[in-house]
Structures are given as C-alpha cells and as structure tokens.
Design an enzyme around this catalytic site. Structure first.
Site, PDB file in Angstrom:
ATOM      1  N   GLY A  19       7.289   4.361   2.680  1.00 43.28           N
ATOM      2  CA  GLY A  19       6.664   3.063   2.724  1.00 43.28           C
ATOM      3  C   GLY A  19       5.391   3.185   3.808  1.00 43.28           C
ATOM      4  N   ASP A 248       3.903  -2.974  -7.264  1.00 43.41           N
ATOM      5  CA  ASP A 248       2.961  -2.030  -7.097  1.00 43.41           C
ATOM      6  C   ASP A 248       2.096  -1.682  -8.075  1.00 43.41           C
ATOM      7  OD1 ASP A 248       5.052  -0.643  -8.103  1.00 43.41           O
ATOM      8  OD2 ASP A 248       5.506   0.342  -6.249  1.00 43.41           O
TER       9      ASP A 248
END
Length: 488
Positions: A19, A248
């Site tokens: 991340g 995403d």
C-alpha cells in the site's frame, strides 16, 4: 466545494502486496504526485485459513496520511482531504455498535470452493450473469458470504453489516457506512442495469436485510474525519474524505491517458484487468461464456473486462526462487528472457492451479507438460519468458474478445500500472494483439484517485476526457508498435 490555488490531497492506494499514500497537488496547470509512505500488505496464513491484517493496514494508512499532511504543510499549503482505493471483493463484518467481527478473509483463501455449487443451486449461473453481468470468479463476495454461512449459519445475522475494504477504512475514518459503487459492483450482488443491490439475489441467497449498506457514487463527499481520528493524526483542521473509484481498477481506468474513445486498457499489476469502456453492460450468453465482467466505472461508465492472472505469476515465482536461496535480479532475468528465441512454451495463466500461493515455477513447468511446447529446462529465464508470453497472449485474446462481444472498436491499447515498466511484456502484448500498446503511467490508479477527488473539491472540472487530458499532459508515455508474426 470551490477552491483557489493548488489543492493538496492524499490518495490512499492499497494493493494486494503493498500500500502507499501519495500526496497530490492539483491546480489549473499543475498535477503533481509524490509518494510519502509505502508499506507492506499481504495475506496472513492462520490455522483456519488466509486473512488480511486490516488493522495493521489501517495503522499504516493513518501514518501515511499524517506524513502527507506534514509534507503539504512544509510546502506552504495544507492537506484538504483524502480518498481510498483498494482491491475488490473482500470485506469486514461490522456489528451495529461498530465492532469488527474478525479480520477480513483473503480472496485467495480456499474456503469458497465448497459452496460454489450450493450458490448455483439457488441461482443458476446464467441467471446470476443476467442480473449482475459479473465474470465467474470463485472468490466473488457472494461466494464468500455463502462460505461464512456454511461455517456459521448465524454469522451474518443480528444487524451485522458487510463493508468492502475501502468502505471499512472510510467508516473508521468518518463514522459513515456506505458502499461505493465501483467496488460494490464486484460483489456479484449488484444489478448491472440499476447500479443498486439486486433484491432478487439478496432474497434467493438468504442474505439478511441490512447486510449491504447504501450504494453511493464515486465523486461524492463521504464526510469529515471523526474527532478521534483528527486527534490521532494531530490535524488542526477538518479533512474531507470523498469517494473515488474505490476499486483500484476503476481509478486506474480514469488515469488511462487516452486521446480517443477507441481504446482498450490493461491495468497490470498482481492481476491484469483487460477490457474496454462502455456506456451500457453487455449481458449476453456469449459474453457470459467468454467470462467477461461488467463492473461499474466512474461517471456511470461500464468497465467491460476480463480478469487475467497478471504479474502474480512472476512475483510468486520470484518469491519461490528467493526461498530456495537464489539471488536473482529481475532486470537481469528480463534481459535473459528477451534474448530467448520466439515460439517458446506457453501455459494458460488463468488455470485455477495458479491462484493460491506456492511453488509457482514448478506449477508452470507442470502445466507446460500438457502442451505441445513443454518446458524442458525450468531455469528462471525460461520460466519468466513463458510467463510473459502467456500473459501477452491472454491480454491479446481479451482485447480481441472485448471488441467482438461489445462491438467497440479498439485502435490502441493502453497498459497502465506496474506492468507498464516491463518493456518485454509491453512489446509481446503489442505483437500478440497486432495493435500499438501505449505504456504508462505507472501511477494511473493514484492519478485517477487524485483527479476525481480534485474534481469533487472543485479544483478541476470536466468529464473523463478532460481528466485524461490532464494525465496525458503530466506523464511520459512509451509506444510499442506490433512487430511481424514471425517474432512470436
């Protein structure tokens, strides 16, 4: 929400293996992106299965947002807000008073294998597709719900609510529960025509009322940080959390630098999401049999795509070699793989045998034995070339199938994400598809997240075409032309 001067925003982008938090600055002639935090992510194997460490992830997100706020202040501005995108399908169960009911399961956990047939006995696979338009994947959320109920028939009762990962983080940040539509569309429970939950499926699958929160569109204000989170961050002013394409891939498609509507895209990282952008879903039986999915995009678009296994095959192979004590440099491996002659071994990268973690090189070699071009010497460069040739073929098939099934012509393919840095993969894909491939930006997801945030704040204006023009102007791209068939 109107602003003057450059706006500072944090894009929280969570992938399956890592991340990061990116600080973006946006103005009329400005689009800047700086990584301020990067942290590990991945599955945690426990005796009863594979989980995400979502609590650790949340701590890392807070630290990243804190770093973004400090960086913005040191540059003479201040952070105005943030938004979260992540992978799809996985969720946390939250009780009415807010307690989380255990860590979310990882989509690579095998617990859904036993319940797929039970789900299809309640709703036939063809009917599921007629309603949702979703590609069959055994880890889609509806199968995970069935696995939860199989283990404990009461686990989804008593007012429990399921929040997908970015929605769960949004709830912890703001105290507001919602289901952002792009990620909600991956659950297998959304009506592809209405963009809302399907009452027929909720009832047929025996899911409790209230399990699924209200659906909200990308580009909306979710809320300000709670006082507790502000104190945790040391923030002296309100920070606004907005919704973006929280899947995403939806944010990555916003960040595709296309200058024409006749484009295909490959969002390439752990997975390869390959498709076209449409105005309406394709819900035909032929589309279902081709295993194409209709997921919602930003601004009411449809991401008509096929999931391909992606660079998971490569990263898991590298991990296996590392465990064996081999000190391999990826750059050197790619050079060696490119030097191999064309026409080498191929495997089907979407074979379910490649889904779980494990000895990927051995599985790839074993799969090749059932083809007319087996891997005779499974040395790393040969395996890497097999992976990239196989992915390029799968990407090309998906683009050509998307054209045929949707009637949407593709003149150029945009390959974005981490895979855009792999020159060999980009060239092989152009060769296999017979179409030019434009590589970049690597940070398409973060750019898409940032631009939709900025538009919500009033710092930029326009439709997806206008946002993509901003990406094009701010990034360096590389174009790969297809070579002759003899090169493959």
């Amino acid at each position: 929400m109107a602003v003057s001067g450059p706006l500072a925003l944090a894009a929280v982008d969570l992938g399956a293996s890592s991340g990061r938090v990116m600080l973006g600055r946006v103005g009329p002639d400005l689009l800047e992106l700086t990584e301020v935090a990067r942290f590990r992510n991945g599955g945690v194997r426990l005796p009863d299965g594979l989980y995400w460490d979502v609590l650790g992830l949340y701590v890392d997100v807070l630290a990243g947002v804190r770093a973004a706020a400090r960086r913005a202040t040191s540059s003479g501005g201040r952070l105005a807000g943030l938004a979260v995108d992540s992978w799809a399908v996985d969720y946390g169960l939250v009780r009415p008073a807010g307690q989380m009911q255990g860590n979310p399961r990882h989509y690579r956990d095998s617990r859904t294998e036993a319940v797929v047939d039970d789900v299809h006995a309640k709703v036939h696979a063809a009917r599921l597709y007629e309603i949702t338009g979703l590609q069959f994947l055994p880890f889609n959320t509806l199968y995970q719900f069935a696995a939860d109920q199989h283990r404990d028939p009461h686990v989804l009762e008593d007012g429990v609510q399921a929040l997908l990962v970015p929605d769960l983080l949004g709830y912890w940040l703001t105290g507001i529960r919602a289901a952002e539509e792009t990620n909600a569309s991956t659950t297998g429970l959304m009506d592809a025509r209405t963009g809302d939950w399907s009452p027929e499926l909720v009832q047929a699958l025996g899911l409790p009322a209230g399990l699924l929160p209200d659906v909200v569109a990308a580009g909306r204000v979710l809320g300000n940080l709670t006082p507790e989170v502000r104190a945790e961050l040391g923030a002296e002013h309100d920070l606004t959390v907005t919704t973006v394409g929280s899947h995403d891939t939806a944010s990555a498609v916003v960040g595709v630098p296309a200058d024409t509507s006749r484009f295909g895209y490959i969002s390439c990282g752990t997975w390869g999401l390959v498709g076209v952008e449409l105005d309406a879903p394709v819900l035909t039986e032929e589309s279902r049999r081709a295993n194409f999915t209709n997921e919602r995009g930003v601004d009411g678009t449809i991401r008509y795509l096929r999931n391909v296994m992606g660079l998971w095959l490569l990263s898991e192979s590298l991990r296996t070699w590392n465990l064996r004590g081999l000190d391999l440099d990826l750059t050197d491996l790619l050079v060696a793989a490119a030097a191999l002659p064309p026409g080498g071994p191929r495997i089907d990268p979407d074979d379910p045998m490649f889904l779980p973690p494990g000895d990927m090189p051995e599985r790839i070699a074993r799969a090749s034995w059932n083809t007319d071009r087996p891997i005779v010497d499974p040395e790393p460069a040969v395996v890497v070339r097999c992976i990239l040739d196989s992915l390029a073929d799968a990407f090309a098939r998906a683009i050509l199938d998307a054209e045929r099934l949707s009637g949407h012509a593709v003149e150029v393919v945009h390959l974005v994400g981490g895979g855009s840095q792999n020159a060999l993969l980009c060239q092989l894909t152009a060769d296999a598809a017979g179409k030019p491939v434009v590589a970049g930006p690597v940070e398409a997801t973060a750019l898409g997240n940032l631009l939709v945030q900025a538009r919500t704040h009033g710092a930029v204006h326009g439709d997806l075409t206008a946002l993509r023009a901003r990406v094009r102007a701010a990034t360096r791209l590389h174009r790969y032309e297809p070579r002759g068939a003899g090169r493959r």
